[in-house]
Write an enzyme that holds these catalytic residues in place. Structure first.
Site, PDB file in Angstrom:
ATOM      1  N   CYS A   6      50.218  64.688 -19.206  1.00 37.04           N
ATOM      2  CA  CYS A   6      49.923  65.512 -17.862  1.00 37.04           C
ATOM      3  C   CYS A   6      48.471  64.866 -17.509  1.00 37.04           C
ATOM      4  CB  CYS A   6      49.713  66.898 -17.996  1.00 37.04           C
ATOM      5  SG  CYS A   6      48.224  67.431 -18.965  1.00 37.04           S
ATOM      6  N   CYS A  16      45.638  63.278 -22.199  1.00 37.31           N
ATOM      7  CA  CYS A  16      46.779  63.515 -22.422  1.00 37.31           C
ATOM      8  C   CYS A  16      47.848  62.632 -21.949  1.00 37.31           C
ATOM      9  CB  CYS A  16      47.417  65.179 -22.082  1.00 37.31           C
ATOM     10  SG  CYS A  16      49.067  65.515 -22.293  1.00 37.31           S
ATOM     11  N   CYS A  55      46.414  69.183 -26.254  1.00 42.92           N
ATOM     12  CA  CYS A  55      45.994  69.348 -24.708  1.00 42.92           C
ATOM     13  C   CYS A  55      46.136  70.630 -24.251  1.00 42.92           C
ATOM     14  CB  CYS A  55      47.215  68.533 -23.837  1.00 42.92           C
ATOM     15  SG  CYS A  55      46.905  68.561 -21.954  1.00 42.92           S
ATOM     16  N   CYS A  94      48.701  71.377 -20.859  1.00 48.88           N
ATOM     17  CA  CYS A  94      50.121  71.258 -20.838  1.00 48.88           C
ATOM     18  C   CYS A  94      50.643  71.820 -22.083  1.00 48.88           C
ATOM     19  CB  CYS A  94      50.915  70.020 -20.495  1.00 48.88           C
ATOM     20  SG  CYS A  94      50.599  68.533 -21.776  1.00 48.88           S
ATOM     21  N   ASP A 124      41.270  36.666 -21.198  1.00 44.54           N
ATOM     22  CA  ASP A 124      40.211  37.807 -20.857  1.00 44.54           C
ATOM     23  C   ASP A 124      39.296  38.335 -22.021  1.00 44.54           C
ATOM     24  OD1 ASP A 124      38.487  39.909 -19.925  1.00 44.54           O
ATOM     25  OD2 ASP A 124      40.361  40.858 -18.849  1.00 44.54           O
TER      26      ASP A 124
END
Length: 418
Positions: free
Chosen positions: A200, A197, A214, A217, A337
């Site tokens: 949170c 999430c 979620c 929250c 990278d």
């Protein structure tokens, strides 16, 4: 749009001149150098050029260029459109795009994810269009949760109308910071960057795709008014009307891009049926999805620059009898990278002939070997075609998947096909 101040007019003229000189001397399309010159003369030029226009800013990790092109195509219903539809997506490119058509009331600007807050503040757009966020250019890009937070903060300071993909939790969380939003169910094939999430940090619940929430929250997927039915190749509009897409661009990702474009065009007052009619005219975007015939073989070009993009390209490959060339570089525009190669599942390629090319082909070869995918090494596309033709004179098609600079090198070899 309103008349520019004298200093801004001078900057715009000098920028266009620099861009024209760059094109005339073969150094590039002039989008970047034109903007740089103009900014030196008038640092506030982007805001000045935006005043009096109805701009849509388009940002995402994947699909920005294509969606910008689709929206611009729809808005040409009204006449000229100021746009950077070939990818110069930082403020220098935006200035060049807006300077090139100062009479256009409507504009569509592709915006690099990192620059979006800055460009929102400078241009005060009518619409901000958000599609997805995933890992990309890991050596120099911000962590995507931080990007989402910056987007959310910037959107909370403006009255712009957000048009966003509700199926991507990071995008939805960012878009929820805006006072006004239109939500599109555009899908999310790559989910590896959005299991937690963004509000949170709790683990997201995804029992039924595309819904997510979620439990910690209460953050949840916003209610959508636009959606795509991929199985039926159909756009579903807010009034329930179902419109056949029948695009000339392949795959679920482009159906999603078309849905986002239709929702945006509707904000400008264009009926979705008319929008889709116009979108069907597009067969390629800056070389993406273009097919060229060489040595009697159709070579189709697909751009994929990160794990999410490669997943979408695999989904539109032709049947296994069609060989595929994979090309990877690691120049500055690609990100140096290449560890992201290990995030891609290449096992889907086990049943087809695979060739590897590019400056970092050994990195790619090791990754394929680990996934049990047989491969052959090559230097050029025509070398691959020569091998194939000597073994299979009847071969008619090859797919090419390449990251950014590798794609541009291959495209240039064919005369920068559109």
């Amino acid at each position: 749009m309103s008349e520019l101040p004298l200093r801004a007019q001078l900057a715009s003229v000098l920028g266009r001149s620099a861009a024209g000189l760059s094109r005339a001397t073969g150094r590039g399309d002039g989008s970047v150098i034109g903007g740089r010159v103009a900014l030196k003369v008038a640092p506030d030029l982007l805001g000045e050029l935006s005043r009096g226009r109805r701009l849509a800013l388009v940002s995402a990790t994947n699909g920005k260029t294509t969606t910008t092109r689709l929206i611009a195509q729809a808005l040409r219903e009204f006449g000229g459109v100021a746009t950077n539809e070939y990818g110069a997506n930082m403020p220098t490119g935006h200035i060049t795009a807006l300077s090139s058509d100062k009479s256009a009331v409507n504009g569509v600007l592709e915006v690099d994810e990192k620059y979006l807050p800055q460009v929102i503040e400078a241009t005060q757009p009518a619409f901000v269009v958000l599609m997805n966020l995933s890992r990309d250019q890991m050596d120099r890009a911000s962590e995507i949760n931080l990007l989402a937070k910056k987007w959310r903060t910037a959107l909370g300071k403006t009255n712009t109308h957000v048009i966003a993909n509700a199926d991507d939790p990071l995008v939805a969380w960012a878009g929820l910071g805006a006072p006004n939003a239109t939500w599109v169910s555009a899908g999310q094939r790559w989910k590896e960057d959005s299991w937690c999430c963004p509000e949170c940090g709790g683990h997201l619940k995804r029992d039924t795709d595309p819904y997510w929430e979620c439990p910690e929250c209460g953050l949840a997927r916003p209610r959508t008014t636009w959606s795509v039915d991929n199985d039926a190749d159909t756009l579903v509009a807010p009034d329930g009307q179902r419109i056949k897409l029948q695009l000339n661009l392949p795959g679920d990702a482009n159906r999603a891009n078309a849905a986002i474009a239709a929702a945006t065009a509707a904000g400008y007052g264009i009926h979705p049926e008319r929008t889709i009619d116009r979108l069907r005219e597009i067969k390629s975007v800056a070389g993406r999805y273009t097919s060229v015939v060489t040595m009697g073989v159709e070579v189709r070009l697909l751009l994929s620059k990160n794990p999410a993009g490669w997943l979408e390209s695999f989904a539109v490959l032709d049947p296994p009898r069609v060989p595929v060339i994979l090309a990877v570089n690691a120049q500055v525009p690609d990100g140096k990278d290449t560890s992201w190669l290990w995030d891609v599942d290449y096992r889907v390629l086990r049943d087809r002939r695979v060739f590897v090319m590019g400056e970092r082909r050994t990195d790619l070869a090791l990754r394929l070997e680990t996934d049990g995918v047989p491969f052959e090494v090559a230097d050029r596309v025509d070398e691959v075609l020569g091998r194939l033709k000597s073994e299979r004179p009847d071969i008619t098609k090859v797919d090419v998947i390449a990251n950014y600079t590798a794609f541009q090198q291959i495209r240039t070899a064919y005369g920068r096909v559109q």
